[in-house]
Write a protein that holds these residues in place. Structure first.
Motif, PDB file in Angstrom:
ATOM      1  N   LEU A 130     -68.644 -28.554  21.509  1.00 38.55           N
ATOM      2  CA  LEU A 130     -70.407 -28.321  21.463  1.00 38.55           C
ATOM      3  C   LEU A 130     -70.870 -28.709  20.033  1.00 38.55           C
ATOM      4  N   GLY A 131     -70.171 -28.253  18.851  1.00 40.65           N
ATOM      5  CA  GLY A 131     -70.524 -28.670  17.486  1.00 40.65           C
ATOM      6  C   GLY A 131     -70.715 -30.081  17.256  1.00 40.65           C
ATOM      7  N   CYS A 132     -69.529 -30.583  17.622  1.00 36.24           N
ATOM      8  CA  CYS A 132     -69.517 -32.000  17.189  1.00 36.24           C
ATOM      9  C   CYS A 132     -70.105 -33.050  17.939  1.00 36.24           C
ATOM     10  N   GLY A 133     -70.156 -32.621  19.360  1.00 36.76           N
ATOM     11  CA  GLY A 133     -70.714 -33.316  20.147  1.00 36.76           C
ATOM     12  C   GLY A 133     -72.446 -33.199  19.840  1.00 36.76           C
ATOM     13  N   LEU A 189     -73.987 -32.594  17.166  1.00 36.11           N
ATOM     14  CA  LEU A 189     -74.218 -33.384  15.972  1.00 36.11           C
ATOM     15  C   LEU A 189     -74.024 -34.913  16.065  1.00 36.11           C
ATOM     16  N   VAL A 190     -73.216 -35.558  16.754  1.00 34.51           N
ATOM     17  CA  VAL A 190     -72.894 -36.792  17.342  1.00 34.51           C
ATOM     18  C   VAL A 190     -74.461 -37.260  17.958  1.00 34.51           C
ATOM     19  N   LEU A 221     -85.175 -39.674  23.571  1.00 32.24           N
ATOM     20  CA  LEU A 221     -85.368 -38.599  23.932  1.00 32.24           C
ATOM     21  C   LEU A 221     -84.188 -37.657  24.741  1.00 32.24           C
ATOM     22  N   SER A 222     -83.504 -38.369  25.203  1.00 33.18           N
ATOM     23  CA  SER A 222     -82.338 -37.859  26.072  1.00 33.18           C
ATOM     24  C   SER A 222     -81.380 -37.294  25.242  1.00 33.18           C
ATOM     25  N   LEU A 223     -81.204 -38.077  24.128  1.00 30.51           N
ATOM     26  CA  LEU A 223     -80.317 -37.809  23.049  1.00 30.51           C
ATOM     27  C   LEU A 223     -80.508 -36.587  22.292  1.00 30.51           C
ATOM     28  N   PHE A 224     -81.765 -36.277  21.874  1.00 31.06           N
ATOM     29  CA  PHE A 224     -82.281 -35.159  21.214  1.00 31.06           C
ATOM     30  C   PHE A 224     -81.995 -33.949  22.167  1.00 31.06           C
ATOM     31  N   ALA A 225     -82.547 -34.146  23.305  1.00 27.45           N
ATOM     32  CA  ALA A 225     -82.571 -32.951  24.148  1.00 27.45           C
ATOM     33  C   ALA A 225     -80.841 -32.652  24.491  1.00 27.45           C
ATOM     34  N   LEU A 226     -80.325 -33.657  24.489  1.00 27.27           N
ATOM     35  CA  LEU A 226     -78.718 -33.262  24.490  1.00 27.27           C
ATOM     36  C   LEU A 226     -78.279 -32.448  23.346  1.00 27.27           C
ATOM     37  N   VAL A 272     -80.040 -30.641  21.312  1.00 25.09           N
ATOM     38  CA  VAL A 272     -80.631 -29.138  21.289  1.00 25.09           C
ATOM     39  C   VAL A 272     -79.755 -28.500  22.166  1.00 25.09           C
ATOM     40  N   ALA A 273     -79.468 -28.927  23.241  1.00 21.91           N
ATOM     41  CA  ALA A 273     -78.685 -28.061  24.351  1.00 21.91           C
ATOM     42  C   ALA A 273     -77.506 -27.797  23.727  1.00 21.91           C
ATOM     43  N   LEU A 274     -76.653 -28.801  23.152  1.00 22.52           N
ATOM     44  CA  LEU A 274     -75.184 -28.589  22.694  1.00 22.52           C
ATOM     45  C   LEU A 274     -75.137 -27.655  21.549  1.00 22.52           C
ATOM     46  N   LEU A 275     -76.194 -27.890  20.715  1.00 19.39           N
ATOM     47  CA  LEU A 275     -76.104 -27.119  19.352  1.00 19.39           C
ATOM     48  C   LEU A 275     -76.696 -25.620  19.677  1.00 19.39           C
TER      49      LEU A 275
END
Length: 504
Positions: free
Chosen positions: A219-222, A224-225, A245-250, A252-255
């Motif tokens: 979750l954390g490394c994913g 940040l990547v 936008l998809s990367l930013f949404a992902l 936020v969700a993962l962090l």
């Protein structure tokens, strides 16, 4: 393992392992490794045009020489920091050095663009192990407030000036040897550092029995990547691109899921008490905001000096030399001497004001600016400001951390740098290019003057982005003034004294 320690009392009568007679030589080894990692983020920038021609890279793909490194480095730092805590900082330090040297050799020998991209990613992986190990070794080696100030002054100077040194070294190597030497140069540096590490560095045993938080790693490394990748793609694609936008949404969700999981994990990747402490959070935010502005400076000044003023790679690199010297002076001769006697924010706030002022001076550049009268004063102010800020940030952010958490705390400091660099590069470049395009469109009325108008438009875009960077650095000063409330180390603030390790 108990030795002469008496538990959590922190009695000064205990004989700590930090009183190593070789600790200052050990600092040289740590500093050498840190310099290698930091300058590698920029050393290839000046060499990139040559590498692109040799390996027949497309304009669209050339960014991966930079992005592959920053993605792996920024994304895996938390994992690298926790691994250092689990298996021992010295061991991961040496592994990081050897791996970084091997990856550098592969990159230097690259025959295809894919081989170079892969080598740069591998460099980033080992840098993510090496950087937090170096900072946590420094944290656990120097605990006396006066010695700690000197040690962190040197470390802060390298962290702040390493990128500028990268431009200088990259320019010299590219012009007089070959772009490949920008990678090969790491091999002898790493060999010297490995020998020095075995001879001079000492470390407490790791905590391998604690286990690794695998869901936290994912979750954390994913997250940040995804975050770093999102910012790197925002530069060429634009902020409203679906992938960005998809990367930013992902991210936020993962962090968000990462933070939730860290409250429940039996052995969390990032213990939340590390980021709950007010001073530490203030240092992380100050570092991130300062680096946003600093990377903006490096990005624009490199292009401005070479493209607009026509400087050679070597002359461009040397133009950054006063900035590097000012950072070293501000960090080692001012901050390191004053921090034992004044509070950290007494240095950080004026530092960010100076750096912001230097940026404001740079907003006056034109297509015909003189280096000595218009650029040099700004670089000197920027350097002094960065030197005043970085040293107390590193020292305060890592103060009072239990030895078992020093690696992951160091990794969080480095992560704030990496995220700040990614944001600064993407955000400020987007502002500069869009502003330039609008200005050129509005002013291009005479086709005969097209070349001059384009050059003026590019510089106008730089100045607008530099105004934004100046504002971000001003915000960093506000954050430091409001959030970093720690007292001077000699005043006995408990947060400034390392937490003793529990008795086994």
């Amino acid at each position: 393992m108990s030795g002469s320690r008496t538990g959590r009392t922190g009695e000064p009568a205990a004989t700590p392992p930090e009183a190593d007679p070789h600790r200052w030589w050990g600092l040289v080894v740590i500093a050498l490794a840190q310099l290698m990692v930091v300058l590698d983020a920029t050393i290839v920038n000046i060499a990139l045009p040559s590498a692109q021609r040799d390996l027949h890279m497309s304009d669209a793909n050339r960014q991966w020489v930079i992005t592959a490194y920053t993605l792996a480095f920024g994304g895996l730092l938390l994992l690298g920091g926790r691994v250092a805590d689990l298996v021992g900082r010295k061991r991961t330090f040496v592994i990081g050095l050897i791996g970084f040297a091997a990856a550098s050799g592969i990159g230097g020998a690259a025959t295809t663009s894919a081989m170079l991209f892969g080598a740069r990613a591998l460099q980033g992986v080992f840098a993510a192990v090496l950087a937090p190990s170096a900072l946590s070794l420094l944290t656990t080696t120097f605990t006396d407030p006066k010695e700690r100030g000197k040690a962190f002054g040197i470390y802060g100077a390298l962290a702040g000036s390493g990128s500028a040194i990268g431009f200088i070294v990259g320019g010299v190597l590219t012009e007089y040897l070959n772009w490949r030497w920008c990678l090969y140069v790491n091999v002898p540096i790493a060999i010297i550092a490995v020998i020095g590490a075995f001879a001079l560095l000492h470390d407490r045993p790791g905590h391998a029995d604690a286990g690794l938080d695998v869901p936290g790693v994912v979750l954390g490394c994913g997250g940040l990547v995804a975050l770093v990748y999102g910012f790197s793609e925002a530069q060429p694609r634009g902020w409203t691109d679906p992938l960005v936008l998809s990367l930013f949404a992902l991210a936020v969700a993962l962090l968000a899921a990462f933070v939730w999981w860290q409250t429940r994990a039996p052995t969390p990747l990032l213990p939340l008490h590390v980021i709950r402490e007010r001073n530490r959070v203030g240092c992380f935010l100050t570092m991130m905001l300062a680096v946003i502005g600093m990377f903006g400076l490096f990005l624009f000044m490199t292009y401005y000096l070479q493209v607009i003023l026509g400087y050679s790679p070597v002359r461009t690199g040397l133009a950054f030399l006063p900035l590097t010297a000012a950072i070293i002076v501000g960090s080692t001769q001012i901050s390191a001497r004053l921090l034992p006697h004044v509070s950290p924010r007494t240095l950080m706030v004026p530092g960010m004001l100076l750096a912001s002022g230097g940026m404001v001076i740079l907003t006056r550049i034109t297509v015909h600016s003189e280096y000595v009268s218009e650029i040099l004063p700004a670089l000197l102010l920027m350097g002094l400001g960065m030197g005043l800020t970085f040293m107390p940030v590193f020292s305060t952010a890592t103060a009072g951390v239990a030895p078992r958490d020093s690696g992951v705390t160091s990794a969080t400091v480095n992560t704030s740098q990496q995220v700040g660099g990614s944001i600064g590069t993407a955000l400020l470049n987007t502002i500069a290019t869009s502003t330039s395009a609008s200005w050129i469109t509005a002013h291009l009325t005479n086709p005969a003057q097209r070349e001059l108008i384009v050059r003026e438009g590019i510089v106008h875009g730089y100045t607008v982005a530099i105004w934004v960077a100046a504002g971000v650095m001003l915000l960093a000063g506000v954050v430091a003034g409001v959030m970093v409330t720690a007292k001077a180390p000699k005043h006995g603030n408990p947060a400034d004294r390392p937490v003793p390790e529990p008795v086994a």
